[in-house]
Scaffold this motif. Structure first.
Motif, PDB file in Angstrom:
ATOM      1  N   VAL A 158      -4.657  14.306   0.981  1.00 24.26           N
ATOM      2  CA  VAL A 158      -5.935  13.757   0.534  1.00 24.26           C
ATOM      3  C   VAL A 158      -5.729  13.230  -0.874  1.00 24.26           C
ATOM      4  O   VAL A 158      -5.378  13.997  -1.782  1.00 24.26           O
ATOM      5  N   HIS A 159      -5.878  11.948  -1.041  1.00 21.72           N
ATOM      6  CA  HIS A 159      -5.777  11.362  -2.374  1.00 21.72           C
ATOM      7  C   HIS A 159      -7.025  10.534  -2.628  1.00 21.72           C
ATOM      8  O   HIS A 159      -7.329   9.592  -1.893  1.00 21.72           O
ATOM      9  N   SER A 160      -7.733  10.879  -3.680  1.00 22.44           N
ATOM     10  CA  SER A 160      -8.922  10.140  -4.065  1.00 22.44           C
ATOM     11  C   SER A 160      -8.818   9.807  -5.545  1.00 22.44           C
ATOM     12  O   SER A 160      -8.844  10.692  -6.400  1.00 22.44           O
ATOM     13  N   GLY A 161      -8.656   8.530  -5.837  1.00 22.74           N
ATOM     14  CA  GLY A 161      -8.505   8.112  -7.217  1.00 22.74           C
ATOM     15  C   GLY A 161      -9.095   6.742  -7.430  1.00 22.74           C
ATOM     16  O   GLY A 161      -9.644   6.134  -6.507  1.00 22.74           O
ATOM     17  N   THR A 207       0.854   8.570  -5.610  1.00 22.86           N
ATOM     18  CA  THR A 207       0.371   8.738  -4.238  1.00 22.86           C
ATOM     19  C   THR A 207       1.537   8.785  -3.250  1.00 22.86           C
ATOM     20  O   THR A 207       1.558   9.610  -2.326  1.00 22.86           O
ATOM     21  N   GLN A 261      -7.706   3.889  -7.714  1.00 21.89           N
ATOM     22  CA  GLN A 261      -7.041   2.816  -6.989  1.00 21.89           C
ATOM     23  C   GLN A 261      -6.986   3.041  -5.482  1.00 21.89           C
ATOM     24  O   GLN A 261      -7.062   2.097  -4.706  1.00 21.89           O
ATOM     25  N   PHE A 262      -6.845   4.313  -5.075  1.00 22.72           N
ATOM     26  CA  PHE A 262      -6.619   4.609  -3.654  1.00 22.72           C
ATOM     27  C   PHE A 262      -7.457   5.812  -3.221  1.00 22.72           C
ATOM     28  O   PHE A 262      -7.569   6.800  -3.940  1.00 22.72           O
ATOM     29  N   ASP A 263      -8.013   5.700  -2.036  1.00 27.29           N
ATOM     30  CA  ASP A 263      -8.779   6.795  -1.436  1.00 27.29           C
ATOM     31  C   ASP A 263      -8.317   6.897   0.014  1.00 27.29           C
ATOM     32  O   ASP A 263      -8.804   6.196   0.900  1.00 27.29           O
ATOM     33  N   ILE A 264      -7.311   7.767   0.251  1.00 30.49           N
ATOM     34  CA  ILE A 264      -6.698   7.859   1.576  1.00 30.49           C
ATOM     35  C   ILE A 264      -6.536   9.319   1.967  1.00 30.49           C
ATOM     36  O   ILE A 264      -6.480  10.210   1.115  1.00 30.49           O
ATOM     37  N   ARG A 265      -6.441   9.565   3.257  1.00 32.06           N
ATOM     38  CA  ARG A 265      -6.279  10.937   3.756  1.00 32.06           C
ATOM     39  C   ARG A 265      -5.694  10.878   5.157  1.00 32.06           C
ATOM     40  O   ARG A 265      -5.801   9.864   5.850  1.00 32.06           O
ATOM     41  N   GLU A 304       0.842  -1.195   0.000  1.00 28.43           N
ATOM     42  CA  GLU A 304       0.000   0.000   0.000  1.00 28.43           C
ATOM     43  C   GLU A 304       0.880   1.247   0.000  1.00 28.43           C
ATOM     44  O   GLU A 304       1.968   1.247   0.594  1.00 28.43           O
ATOM     45  N   GLU A 351      -0.591   5.081 -10.283  1.00 31.16           N
ATOM     46  CA  GLU A 351      -1.247   5.843  -9.227  1.00 31.16           C
ATOM     47  C   GLU A 351      -0.576   5.591  -7.880  1.00 31.16           C
ATOM     48  O   GLU A 351      -0.505   6.490  -7.032  1.00 31.16           O
TER      49      GLU A 351
END
Length: 440
Positions: A189-192, A159, A194-198, A103, A155
């Motif tokens: 804040v990453h929203s895509g 990230t 493959q990954f949605d994390i903050r 990850e 991605e």
């Protein structure tokens, strides 16, 4: 030769596989820290740019059994690199970490931590993992198609870089008088797809700012990914001409991403064999290949394509008359296989064997040949220099066949000759790996 290109060199810790001759009396432990330390100290003594470690997420198997040529008990890559940071001063420390089953947050922390511990010498080799068999070790498991693996990898890297950049250069203050420890830490804040994390990244900006990124792969997707994102591409090609073609193709792709040719270094893997004379070196190289490809190894390699039990065949005899079974389950897991078109591969190999009158073992040696420099120390230095000056490579990642002392003779005998030619550094320049790679 003041205008000559400078050769870049790295050392690959090979582990037990069909590169290493693990049965040689001079071969030591593949897992003791002393082996890693020996190779690292030798590489640093030779002014190499970095040490390179692979990642094994699962032991390879053949016909349901662990391959006896595989590593059993190899410590975690990032753990070894962190330990090596304490016994080296200048050498870069590069490790492979998969973008398929890891990850972004954990990889960003691991690589940034090594960069801090080493004073700016960390590099991450970004790879994708191809099969569900490897994924069985992970909660998410599963299998990603090739195009999906590269989408995830692109991605994933973007990230990780967002995380590395989330601390401003002056964010870590340490002002005891005013009680201020850190400031200007941005929430990420990453929203895509493959990954949605903050959250907040826990590791300050590293000495390099961005650790060096390596991409391994020769496919079209791998070349494009490297041209867009990487600092170094770890490739494989077997001749001067194929090297030139690969070099020109990858460097050409850089312009589409606003990059200059010098911003991506091409460093293929290569082995080497040294001798007092050219004849001695070639004879020794032949002996090494026969130790690397034992009869059982040759049969197992053939079974990867045939998907049949070929244990009754003589490795020193001709290829089986029977054809591969294209519908059978693969016998080997965890190694690149040819099941997409086994009949075509077998036909190609049969033609090579008939033309050159090769046995099974000799054929396997032929088709698994790597880029190899063979000769006296002076001849090997001249050959490496020719590749670099001819734009077939920027340098090489050397894979010795003995662990841990296989690099010693190269450092003692070949490096001085490269230095005499004015194409290899006599000392390190700058403080970080990025400075070592791109300041000369």
């Amino acid at each position: 030769m003041t205008d000559a290109k400078q050769v870049k060199l790295a050392a690959h810790f090979p582990g037990v596989n069909n590169t290493t001759v693990w049965s040689d009396s001079r071969s030591g432990s593949q897992i003791d820290f002393s082996s890693f330390e020996h190779l690292a100290r030798t590489a640093e003594r030779g002014k190499f740019d970095f040490l390179f470690l692979a990642e094994g997420l699962r032991l390879r198997e053949h016909a349901g059994k662990i391959l006896d040529s595989d590593v059993v008990g190899r410590p975690n890559t990032t753990t070894v690199l962190a330990a090596l940071s304490a016994v080296t001063t200048w050498l870069g420390l590069a490790g492979t970490l998969s973008s398929t089953f890891n990850e972004p947050y954990e990889v960003a922390r691991q690589v940034a931590s090594i960069d801090h511990l080493s004073g700016g010498r960390a590099a991450w080799n970004v790879v994708t993992s191809p099969d569900a068999w490897t994924g069985q070790n992970f909660r998410r498991g599963g299998f990603l198609k090739r195009e999906d693996r590269y989408r995830r990898a692109e991605e994933f890297l973007a990230t990780v870089r967002e995380l590395w950049d989330s601390w401003a250069p002056d964010a870590l203050v340490g002002d005891k008088e005013n009680g201020v420890f850190a400031r200007g830490i941005e929430r990420f804040v990453h929203s895509g797809p493959q990954f949605d994390i903050r959250g907040e990244f826990t590791v300050p900006r590293t000495p390099q700012g961005q650790p060096v990124v390596i991409q391994a792969g020769d496919s079209d997707e791998g070349r494009e990914f490297a041209a867009k994102t990487a600092d170094v591409i770890f490739s494989r090609h077997g001749s001067l001409e194929s090297g030139k073609e690969f070099f020109a193709d990858v460097k050409r792709r850089l312009a589409a991403y606003g990059r200059e040719p010098g911003e991506l270094l091409i460093m293929p893997a290569a082995t080497f064999v040294l001798g007092d004379t050219e004849e001695d070196a070639h004879e020794y190289a032949r002996e090494i290949r026969y130790q690397q490809v034992r009869p059982a190894t040759a049969i197992q390699f053939l079974e990867q394509v045939w998907s049949r039990d070929l244990s009754a065949y003589d490795a020193d005899g001709p290829l089986p008359e029977i054809a591969p079974d294209p519908d059978a389950e693969p016998l080997t897991w965890g190694r690149v296989r040819h099941e997409k078109n086994p009949l075509a591969v077998a036909a190609k190999w049969r033609a090579i064997a008939e033309e050159k009158k090769l046995s099974i073992r000799e054929l396997v040696i032929e088709v698994t040949a790597r880029q190899q420099f063979v000769g006296t120390a002076r001849q090997v230095a001249e050959s490496i220099d020719e590749y670099v000056q001819s734009d077939a490579a920027d340098g090489f990642v050397l894979v010795p066949h003995l662990t841990p002392g296989g690099l010693d003779a190269f450092v003692d005998d070949v490096v001085p000759r490269l230095q005499e030619r004015g194409v290899f550094q006599t000392d390190y320049t700058g403080d970080t790996l990025r400075e070592h790679l791109f300041s000369r």
